[in-house]
Motif scaffolding. Structure first.
Motif, short mmCIF file in Angstrom:
data_model
loop_
_atom_site.label_atom_id
_atom_site.label_comp_id
_atom_site.label_asym_id
_atom_site.label_seq_id
_atom_site.Cartn_x
_atom_site.Cartn_y
_atom_site.Cartn_z
N TYR A 160 -0.82 0.47 -9.42
CA TYR A 160 0.46 0.08 -8.83
C TYR A 160 0.30 -1.32 -8.25
O TYR A 160 -0.79 -1.79 -7.99
CB TYR A 160 0.88 1.06 -7.74
CG TYR A 160 1.14 2.46 -8.22
CD1 TYR A 160 2.42 2.90 -8.52
CD2 TYR A 160 0.08 3.36 -8.40
CE1 TYR A 160 2.66 4.20 -8.98
CE2 TYR A 160 0.30 4.65 -8.87
CZ TYR A 160 1.60 5.06 -9.14
OH TYR A 160 1.82 6.34 -9.59
N MET A 190 4.81 5.51 -5.50
CA MET A 190 3.52 6.22 -5.50
C MET A 190 3.68 7.63 -4.94
O MET A 190 3.15 8.60 -5.49
CB MET A 190 2.51 5.43 -4.68
CG MET A 190 2.11 4.10 -5.30
SD MET A 190 1.21 3.02 -4.15
CE MET A 190 -0.32 3.92 -3.95
N VAL A 201 0.88 10.53 -5.79
CA VAL A 201 -0.38 9.91 -5.34
C VAL A 201 -0.68 10.38 -3.92
O VAL A 201 0.19 10.38 -3.05
CB VAL A 201 -0.27 8.37 -5.39
CG1 VAL A 201 -1.53 7.72 -4.81
CG2 VAL A 201 -0.04 7.90 -6.82
#
Length: 328
Positions: free
Chosen positions: A80, A97, A102
């Motif tokens: 990212y 994210m 994540v």
């Protein structure tokens, strides 16, 4: 080297964090306003800097170079990218994210040295972005890498290449002039665990590069791109002032080495490739400029090596404090 997963430190993503830059003429002023927000920079100064960007079509090279670095990375993790001052903004990236599931990411920041603007401010940026996103992943900033062999090797290669382009009759006597972004003296020499680190780390990087390139060659560390009110002391000498001094001393040629930057910012292409190069031409002094680390293979592999290291200890809250603001 093979791909790196970051699994030993428990990372499930890599986040590249950078400064950001405009990508068109209409982006420039909003970008600059983001950069100086809360600092009381006069409008006239913003218009002056805007003209630098517009000279290059309103496009900074930094975003393109971030994309190139990301494309070159060999890591078996989702990557990212979020910026401090322009799209993609860090908060938007952290939100994505979180939506992607994540849980714990490593953050590689495109700043190699310790100072408020290159360390603590990025930590604060990450904290603010996470606070704005409920359930945001944990984000661990990877360590500083000013003396990492990969960074040093990349800059040594680029320095050798730049020296080799000087006319042969002046090459042996050419001076290496390392440059970095000037910062206020109050920021550079703050008290605390990192007091004085910025200048000391830059000098160490320069020493390591010279050791690989030509251990006996004279070199200097100078500064560029200062801003702010003239009554506030910033690190000196300025690169252009230094070129004039070297010319007066009879130095036959100079290779500029922008070790303070890992990619070509506008400060590199304007302050060095335009202003410094124009001055050298007027002085009749041959001048070349080393490339920034960019996507040099050793710099790219360095990111994977940092990712594979044990997670660094968190920086103490007193690390790289913000300088006291003086009235302008």
């Amino acid at each position: 080297m093979g791909s790196t997963t970051g699994s030993d430190a428990g990372y499930d993503a890599l986040l590249v964090v950078s400064f950001g830059g405009p990508e068109g003429p209409e982006d420039v002023m909003p970008f600059l306003e983001n950069v100086v927000r809360g600092r009381g920079v006069p409008r006239e100064r913003l218009l002056e800097v805007e003209a630098h960007y517009q000279r290059f079509g309103g496009v900074s090279p930094i975003n393109r170079q971030c994309r190139e670095l990301i494309d070159a990375l060999d890591v078996d993790l989702p990557i990212y990218w979020g910026n401090r001052n322009w799209h993609p903004f860090l908060e938007d990236t952290v939100r994505r994210m979180k939506e992607d599931g994540v849980r714990r990411a490593a953050a590689f920041v495109t700043a190699a040295y310790r100072s408020y603007s290159s360390c603590r401010q990025y930590l604060d940026d990450i904290d603010r972005a996470r606070a704005a996103v409920p359930g945001a992943p944990e984000i661990v900033k990877l360590r500083h890498y000013y003396d990492h062999p990969g960074f040093v090797a990349a800059m040594a290669d680029h320095t050798r290449e730049a020296l080799a382009t000087l006319p042969e009759d002046v090459r042996t006597g050419a001076r290496l002039v390392f440059t970095a972004h000037s910062i206020p003296v109050s920021m550079a020499r703050t008290a605390g665990p990192s007091g004085g680190a910025y200048e000391a780390e830059l000098r160490e990087t320069a020493r390591l590069v010279v050791e690989q390139v030509d251990a006996g060659r004279p070199w200097d560390l100078v500064w560029q791109s200062r801003s702010g009110p003239p009554q506030v002391p910033w690190l000196e000498p300025d690169v252009c002032d230094h070129l004039e001094a070297l010319h007066a001393e009879g130095v036959p040629a100079v290779t500029l080495v922008p070790i303070g930057f890992v990619s070509d910012h506008m400060e590199v292409v304007y302050d060095l490739d335009t202003e410094a190069a124009d001055l050298a031409g007027k002085l009749g002094m041959p001048l070349t400029r080393a490339a920034t680390a960019g996507t040099h293979p050793r710099f790219v592999s360095m990111v994977a090596e940092l990712l594979a290291e044990p997670a660094p200890a968190p920086c103490p809250g007193t690390c790289c404090p913000a300088p006291a603001r003086r009235p302008s």
